[in-house]
Design an enzyme around this catalytic site. Structure first.
Site, mmCIF file in Angstrom:
data_model
loop_
_atom_site.group_PDB
_atom_site.id
_atom_site.type_symbol
_atom_site.label_atom_id
_atom_site.label_comp_id
_atom_site.label_asym_id
_atom_site.label_seq_id
_atom_site.Cartn_x
_atom_site.Cartn_y
_atom_site.Cartn_z
ATOM 1 N N ARG A 1 36.457 48.853 47.477
ATOM 2 C CA ARG A 1 35.707 50.113 47.488
ATOM 3 C C ARG A 1 36.106 51.140 48.540
ATOM 4 N NH1 ARG A 1 30.402 46.654 46.910
ATOM 5 N NH2 ARG A 1 31.884 45.273 47.932
ATOM 6 N N LYS B 1 45.083 43.681 43.112
ATOM 7 C CA LYS B 1 44.403 42.453 42.697
ATOM 8 C C LYS B 1 43.683 42.710 41.379
ATOM 9 C CE LYS B 1 40.387 40.870 44.603
ATOM 10 N NZ LYS B 1 39.461 40.435 43.547
ATOM 11 N N ASP C 1 43.439 37.179 40.313
ATOM 12 C CA ASP C 1 42.336 36.487 40.988
ATOM 13 C C ASP C 1 41.376 35.912 39.943
ATOM 14 O OD1 ASP C 1 40.296 35.778 42.760
ATOM 15 O OD2 ASP C 1 39.591 37.841 43.033
ATOM 16 N N THR D 1 32.485 33.380 50.112
ATOM 17 C CA THR D 1 31.768 33.951 51.263
ATOM 18 C C THR D 1 30.313 34.256 50.912
ATOM 19 O OG1 THR D 1 32.830 36.018 50.683
ATOM 20 C CG2 THR D 1 33.689 34.884 52.596
ATOM 21 N N HIS E 1 39.083 26.581 38.050
ATOM 22 C CA HIS E 1 38.450 25.332 38.493
ATOM 23 C C HIS E 1 38.119 24.517 37.246
ATOM 24 C CE1 HIS E 1 35.017 23.402 41.112
ATOM 25 N NE2 HIS E 1 35.888 22.530 40.660
ATOM 26 N N ASP E 2 38.901 23.463 37.004
ATOM 27 C CA ASP E 2 38.670 22.629 35.815
ATOM 28 C C ASP E 2 39.391 21.303 36.049
ATOM 29 O OD1 ASP E 2 38.151 21.752 33.130
ATOM 30 O OD2 ASP E 2 38.158 23.831 32.475
ATOM 31 N N ASN F 1 44.432 18.560 34.103
ATOM 32 C CA ASN F 1 45.256 18.816 32.924
ATOM 33 C C ASN F 1 45.041 20.230 32.367
ATOM 34 O OD1 ASN F 1 47.032 17.809 30.747
ATOM 35 N ND2 ASN F 1 45.200 18.213 29.501
ATOM 36 N N THR F 2 43.787 20.670 32.345
ATOM 37 C CA THR F 2 43.482 22.009 31.825
ATOM 38 C C THR F 2 44.033 23.089 32.748
ATOM 39 O OG1 THR F 2 41.501 21.142 30.787
ATOM 40 C CG2 THR F 2 41.583 23.528 31.099
ATOM 41 N N LYS G 1 40.430 32.497 40.022
ATOM 42 C CA LYS G 1 39.702 31.386 40.652
ATOM 43 C C LYS G 1 39.474 30.206 39.707
ATOM 44 C CE LYS G 1 37.099 34.348 43.868
ATOM 45 N NZ LYS G 1 37.332 35.720 43.356
HETATM 46 O O1 C5P Z 1 35.174 46.459 47.512
HETATM 47 P P1 C5P Z 1 35.550 45.354 48.456
HETATM 48 O O2 C5P Z 1 36.564 45.764 49.493
HETATM 49 O O3 C5P Z 1 34.343 44.670 49.049
HETATM 50 O O4 C5P Z 1 36.288 44.314 47.501
HETATM 51 C C1 C5P Z 1 36.698 43.050 47.936
HETATM 52 C C2 C5P Z 1 37.318 42.308 46.798
HETATM 53 O O5 C5P Z 1 37.562 40.978 47.252
HETATM 54 C C3 C5P Z 1 36.454 42.182 45.555
HETATM 55 O O6 C5P Z 1 37.338 42.135 44.432
HETATM 56 C C4 C5P Z 1 35.744 40.850 45.743
HETATM 57 O O7 C5P Z 1 35.429 40.226 44.525
HETATM 58 C C5 C5P Z 1 36.840 40.044 46.461
HETATM 59 N N1 C5P Z 1 36.347 38.927 47.250
HETATM 60 C C6 C5P Z 1 35.424 39.063 48.284
HETATM 61 N N2 C5P Z 1 35.010 37.966 48.983
HETATM 62 C C7 C5P Z 1 35.521 36.771 48.699
HETATM 63 C C8 C5P Z 1 36.458 36.608 47.679
HETATM 64 C C9 C5P Z 1 36.845 37.729 46.965
HETATM 65 O O8 C5P Z 1 34.983 40.167 48.567
HETATM 66 N N3 C5P Z 1 35.159 35.730 49.413
#
Ligand code: C5P
Length: 230
Positions: free
Chosen positions: A208, A28, A55, A116, A59-60, A63-64, A57
């Site tokens: 991580r 990702k 990724d 989240t 949001h606009d 058309n954009t 995300k």
């Molecule tokens: O390091 P970790 O496993 O927490 O990474 C989760 C990845 O998923 C990160 O890139 C984080 O930005 C993304 N993410 C998230 N929760 C969301 C949407 C995306 O943790 N609701």
């Protein structure tokens, strides 16, 4: 599938992380890496044989978003996302844009429902969106389905209720995954890879626990084993 979140600030760090992985993976690329390194980074990762979830995300206005999707479609990534909050028309036009450029070979298009990091209180009081958070998530997922999208990014805890309203084929991509042995970091609503498989998550996004592990290849293999059962 296990998707590895390449949350690195630059190309050197991302490439040095990827170097020991000999088999193609699904990775990702988020805003941090894409905004710092741009499309060359995508091309480089593709050359290594990895699949890419971009990724950004989006949001606009419709058309954009549609014009941006045409640009991104040419990067040949495998999955792209946008915010369901942009509405059904925005989501549908994004889909049509990808189809116009790539036809049947278009990337998967998925929607973010509610982040989240948004709590029930923030959603009700600050954003003035009424109702129960889980109901809003389900409603946004259904909007994504109506727009023709392939699925949503959601918490593992929402997978079953989303599948109930949108169907089993509707893809769920879930971050917030932690093996039992790992630190939870700042993730609050977490699930293990084994549990994620049991509740029907299609793709898990893990950052991580792999990128910060002493042996990332081993950590990745262990998580794949737990999630896929092989
Ligand atoms: O390091 P970790 O496993 O927490 O990474 C989760 C990845 O998923 C990160 O890139 C984080 O930005 C993304 N993410 C998230 N929760 C969301 C949407 C995306 O943790 N609701």
């Amino acid at each position: 599938m296990v998707i590895v979140a390449l949350d690195f600030e630059n190309k050197e760090k991302a490439l040095s992380f990827l170097k020991p992985f000999k088999e193609p993976m699904y990775v990702k690329v988020g805003m941090e890496l894409f905004y710092s390194e741009g499309k060359e980074m995508i091309q480089e990762i593709k050359k290594m044989g990895h699949k890419i979830f971009l990724d950004l995300k989006m949001h606009d206005i419709p058309n954009t978003v549609s014009s941006c999707m045409k640009v991104l479609a040419n990067l040949d990534v495998d999955m792209i996302n946008l915010h369901a909050a942009g509405g059904i028309k925005m989501m549908h036009e994004a889909l049509l844009a990808l189809e116009e450029v790539k036809g049947k070979n278009r990337p998967l298009l998925i929607a973010v429902t509610q982040l989240t990091s948004t709590s029930q209180d923030v959603m009700n009081q600050e954003l003035m969106i009424q109702g129960n958070l889980e109901e809003v998530v389900k409603h946004y997922a259904l909007n994504a389905k109506k727009a023709g999208l392939d699925g949503v990014v959601c918490s593992p805890l929402e997978v079953q209720s989303i599948k109930k309203v949108c169907g089993k084929e509707f893809i769920t991509v879930t971050p917030g995954i932690r093996p039992l042995s790992s630190n939870t970091d700042d993730q609050v609503r977490i699930t293990t890879p084994t549990k994620a498989r049991e509740i029907g998550c299609d793709y898990i996004v893990v950052g991580r626990p792999i990128t910060k592990a002493p042996d990332p290849v081993k950590a990745y293999n262990d998580i794949c084993y737990e999630f896929l059962g092989k």
